[in-house]
Scaffold this active site. Sequence first.
Site, PDB file in Angstrom:
ATOM      1  CB  SER A  63      37.980  41.022  42.268  1.00 55.93           C
ATOM      2  OG  SER A  63      38.138  39.662  42.002  1.00 55.93           O
ATOM      3  CE  LYS A  66      38.496  38.412  44.746  1.00 58.89           C
ATOM      4  NZ  LYS A  66      39.641  38.161  43.858  1.00 58.89           N
ATOM      5  CE1 TYR A 190      36.246  35.233  45.334  1.00 57.78           C
ATOM      6  CE2 TYR A 190      35.784  33.597  43.644  1.00 57.78           C
ATOM      7  CZ  TYR A 190      36.461  34.717  44.067  1.00 57.78           C
ATOM      8  OH  TYR A 190      37.347  35.339  43.222  1.00 57.78           O
ATOM      9  CE1 TYR A 242      43.152  39.926  42.141  1.00 57.13           C
ATOM     10  CE2 TYR A 242      42.620  41.122  40.149  1.00 57.13           C
ATOM     11  CZ  TYR A 242      42.227  40.400  41.240  1.00 57.13           C
ATOM     12  OH  TYR A 242      40.915  40.152  41.442  1.00 57.13           O
ATOM     13  CB  VAL A 260      37.834  39.820  35.757  1.00 54.47           C
ATOM     14  CG1 VAL A 260      39.236  39.482  36.205  1.00 54.47           C
ATOM     15  CG2 VAL A 260      36.795  38.954  36.418  1.00 54.47           C
TER      16      VAL A 260
HETATM   17  N1  GLU Z   1      35.077  35.914  40.150  1.00 54.99           N
HETATM   18  C1  GLU Z   1      36.365  36.146  39.561  1.00 54.99           C
HETATM   19  C2  GLU Z   1      37.234  34.927  39.761  1.00 54.99           C
HETATM   20  O1  GLU Z   1      37.177  34.364  40.810  1.00 54.99           O
HETATM   21  C3  GLU Z   1      36.974  37.336  40.210  1.00 54.99           C
HETATM   22  C4  GLU Z   1      38.302  37.724  39.652  1.00 54.99           C
HETATM   23  C5  GLU Z   1      38.461  39.212  39.533  1.00 54.99           C
HETATM   24  O2  GLU Z   1      37.501  39.958  39.454  1.00 54.99           O
HETATM   25  O3  GLU Z   1      39.595  39.662  39.493  1.00 54.99           O
HETATM   26  O4  GLU Z   1      37.953  34.525  38.908  1.00 54.99           O
END
Ligand code: GLU
Length: 311
Positions: A63, A66, A190, A242, A260
């Site tokens: 993430s 992003k 994504y 988050y 993650v």
């Molecule tokens: N590719 C992971 C998902 O969509 C990203 C989540 C993350 O890194 O927090 O679940």
Amino acid sequence: MDLQEIIDDIYLALQPRLGEGKVADYIPQLAHVDPRKFGMAIIDLDGRIYKAGDCDEPFSIQSVSKVFTLTLALGKHGETTWNRVGREPSGSAFNSIVQLEHESGKPRNPFINAGAIAVSDLVLAGHTPKEAIAEIVRFVQYLADDPSITIDPEVARSETATGFRNFALANFMKSFGRLEHPVEHVLGVYFHQCALAMTCTQLARSGLFLAANGKNPLTGHTVVSSQRARRINALMLTCGHYDGSGDFAYHVGLPGKSGVGGGILAVAPGRASVAVWSPGLNDNGNSLIGSLALEMLANRTGWSVFGAPAA
Ligand code: GLU
């Protein structure tokens, strides 16, 4: 202030704790990563690099990507980006679907999964999925000034095969008319952006523009305006971890984005860009040791967006 001494001290102090936290295993390919890995890299605005541990080993940035796709989408669509995704902290899990129903399929912010999926849809505009993925890779290579950065295809495949939650989120948004492209295309983009493999050194370099008012001081490239850099930093601070974003702001006090895979990119405006990697996650899905390392760094340097710099 000797940053190399500080980063060495942090690495040493955290040695006994390496391996703490829980490695993400809902993406099978990530479950294989050694939980005792730890890397940290700091790059200051003069290009001096300070490194510790496994900072030159590529990991799945997940993430953290992003931030880069949001920057791309803002470049393509400007302020209309905000018609598709909000700017408020979510207060719920990274992959939550509950809030989406209440808010008619418009995700709270670009850093939760639903929001990032909406941003991938924006990046897809005028492109095939392959072209959009290539554009993202080129953009990150340009930010880090490193053409060797690539996507790990195994991680992308692994997540495509098991990303049922993300399919649910995307289908849900599609049902509200909130995605322009086919769900498979949007998620293809994504999943591939999340599968970018980068080292801490590369990641720190790619975030340098956010520490320097939008302009990479090493390449001289103006990536975004200074106002946009400040705004991306604001979103990272309020939404980058988050439902642990408030806690990260409290303990670290710097804009940051976690993934993650255990990576975190943190920005000390006017000073440096920092990347840390430790795969074990806390309950909010953020790197446990990585967050601690950044807290130690903030304490030792006094870097914070909430206080005046030391005289
Ligand atoms: N590719 C992971 C998902 O969509 C990203 C989540 C993350 O890194 O927090 O679940």
